[in-house]
Enzyme design. Structure first.
Site, mmCIF file in Angstrom:
data_model
loop_
_atom_site.group_PDB
_atom_site.id
_atom_site.type_symbol
_atom_site.label_atom_id
_atom_site.label_comp_id
_atom_site.label_asym_id
_atom_site.label_seq_id
_atom_site.Cartn_x
_atom_site.Cartn_y
_atom_site.Cartn_z
ATOM 1 N N ASP A 188 15.310 2.634 3.965
ATOM 2 C CA ASP A 188 14.294 1.951 3.148
ATOM 3 C C ASP A 188 14.905 1.373 1.878
ATOM 4 O OD1 ASP A 188 12.795 3.216 5.081
ATOM 5 O OD2 ASP A 188 11.216 3.852 3.714
ATOM 6 N N PRO B 265 0.826 -1.209 0.000
ATOM 7 C CA PRO B 265 0.000 0.000 0.000
ATOM 8 C C PRO B 265 0.867 1.269 0.000
ATOM 9 C CG PRO B 265 -0.346 -1.285 2.024
ATOM 10 C CD PRO B 265 0.560 -2.081 1.149
ATOM 11 N N GLY C 187 2.359 4.818 0.687
ATOM 12 C CA GLY C 187 2.441 5.786 1.785
ATOM 13 C C GLY C 187 1.982 5.244 3.129
ATOM 14 N N ALA C 188 1.998 3.913 3.292
ATOM 15 C CA ALA C 188 1.441 3.329 4.518
ATOM 16 C C ALA C 188 2.521 2.865 5.489
ATOM 17 C CB ALA C 188 0.523 2.162 4.158
ATOM 18 N N GLY C 189 3.780 3.230 5.221
ATOM 19 C CA GLY C 189 4.853 2.877 6.147
ATOM 20 C C GLY C 189 5.508 1.547 5.840
ATOM 21 N N LEU C 190 5.195 0.967 4.678
ATOM 22 C CA LEU C 190 5.774 -0.336 4.327
ATOM 23 C C LEU C 190 6.820 -0.210 3.211
ATOM 24 C CD1 LEU C 190 2.609 -2.639 4.484
ATOM 25 C CD2 LEU C 190 4.294 -2.194 6.265
ATOM 26 N N GLY C 191 7.303 0.989 2.966
ATOM 27 C CA GLY C 191 8.426 1.153 2.032
ATOM 28 C C GLY C 191 8.043 0.995 0.574
ATOM 29 N N SER D 227 7.611 3.275 -1.789
ATOM 30 C CA SER D 227 8.373 4.105 -2.728
ATOM 31 C C SER D 227 9.777 3.530 -2.934
ATOM 32 C CB SER D 227 8.444 5.552 -2.266
ATOM 33 O OG SER D 227 9.037 5.629 -0.989
ATOM 34 N N ALA E 4 10.708 0.444 -2.724
ATOM 35 C CA ALA E 4 10.628 -0.775 -3.537
ATOM 36 C C ALA E 4 10.429 -0.414 -5.014
ATOM 37 C CB ALA E 4 9.490 -1.659 -3.033
#
Ligand code: MEV
Length: 332
Positions: free
Chosen positions: A167, A115, A117-121, A123, A125
């Protein structure tokens, strides 16, 4: 056409403080962004099959254009900025190797189940996968260290100088990594039982990093909070090496409290953290820039998924398995 992919990540510890030179330990997870790149004539064309936003396509001919899609404009601008920056880095990498790449145009198709901008990197990736695929389309195989460095430069520019190497290094190398300033290393780590809770929302990383910077300038003692995060990360590294889950959980809880005092938590993130703790987690914290998005909890995956699924703030909860591959060249 060449296709590369890279994983998302959660932070076990250290987001935001890492921007000020403190150590951080992010950990790659089994969600991926994939970039397929092929040459075309007439400018850069970017297609997003699934960017966890409605599909869009946008064409560039040097200038900028905004696609007509129903997503917050800042997220879309950032997404386009990341892909543009990645293509520039691939061209430069080719140029430094004597390949004339300036006039080459590409079609880039991005598919991601991370998802936005949800804090899972997401951008990082997308940037890592796009640079690698575009460079290979130009005939250049980048070593991973160079790829991670070029991806960092893109994030640094798009986030107005507020990005760390965390990240992008994690997305390139996979596994758990340790970042402190410019020093980046991979860590041997157990496959911890981690569960992600997602509130369906997003935060703007650039804005949240700027907000913390502002707080630090207004109240100089906030620097002590940032260095306290550094202390807990150093303690966390020892707990990780010993696979000491009680201590890891305790430190995650402290980290969440410190992030909250930096103003980057949200009601939904706090509610999910408490739901995970009530469900028996060793510990839980927000992950990434905050403001909305995801939390990560350590504990029994089935119990934590169940506990989170009852929390009204939680849109989705899933067991996040460790990814040890990092960058993958899907067509090789
Ligand atoms: C964002 O995923 C993590 C931050 O620490 C920013 C960064 O390290 O680039 C908030």
């Amino acid at each position: 056409m060449v296709t590369s992919s890279a994983p998302g990540k959660v932070y076990l510890f250290g987001e935001h403080a890492v921007v000020y030179g403190e150590p951080a330990v992010p950990c790659a997870i089994g969600l991926r962004a994939q970039a397929a790149v092929e040459r075309r004539t007439g400018g850069l064309r970017v297609r997003a099959g699934d960017l966890s936003l409605d599909g869009f396509a946008v064409e560039y001919n040097g200038g900028t254009s905004t696609p007509e899609v129903d997503v917050p404009e800042n997220l879309l601008d950032a997404a386009m900025g990341y892909v543009n920056g990645a293509i520039d880095q691939a061209r430069e990498a080719a140029r430094t190797r004597g390949v004339a790449a300036e006039e080459r145009s590409f079609e880039v198709t991005v598919d991601s189940n991370i998802p936005l901008g949800a804090g899972l990197g997401s951008s990082a990736a997308v940037v890592v996968a796009t640079i690698d695929a575009a460079a290979r389309e130009l005939g250049v195989q980048l070593p991973r260290e160079e790829l991670a460095d070029r991806a960092y430069r893109v994030e640094h520019t798009v986030q107005d100088g507020g990005a760390s190497r965390a990240d992008t290094f994690c997305a390139t190398m996979g596994g758990a990594v340790r970042i402190e300033g410019d020093d980046c290393e991979t860590l041997a780590t157990p496959d911890l039982p981690l569960v992600v809770g997602y509130d369906g929302g997003a935060g703007d990383t650039g804005e949240l990093v700027a907000q913390v910077r502002g707080l630090r300038e207004t109240h100089p003692f906030v620097a002590d909070t940032v260095s306290a995060v550094g202390d807990l990360v150093r303690r966390g590294e020892r707990a990780l090496a010993a696979d000491d889950r009680e201590t890891l959980g305790e430190l995650m809880d402290i980290n969440h409290g410190l992030l909250s005092s930096l103003g980057v938590s949200a009601r939904s993130l706090d509610a999910m953290v408490w739901a995970a703790r009530d469900g028996g987690a060793h510990g839980a914290k927000l992950t990434g820039a905050g403001g909305g998005g995801c939390i990560v909890a350590l504990g029994d995956p089935a119990e934590l998924e169940r506990a989170l699924s009852y929390a009204p703030a939680c849109d989705d909860a899933f067991h996040a398995q460790l990814d040890t591959d990092g960058l993958r060249r899907e067509d090789e």
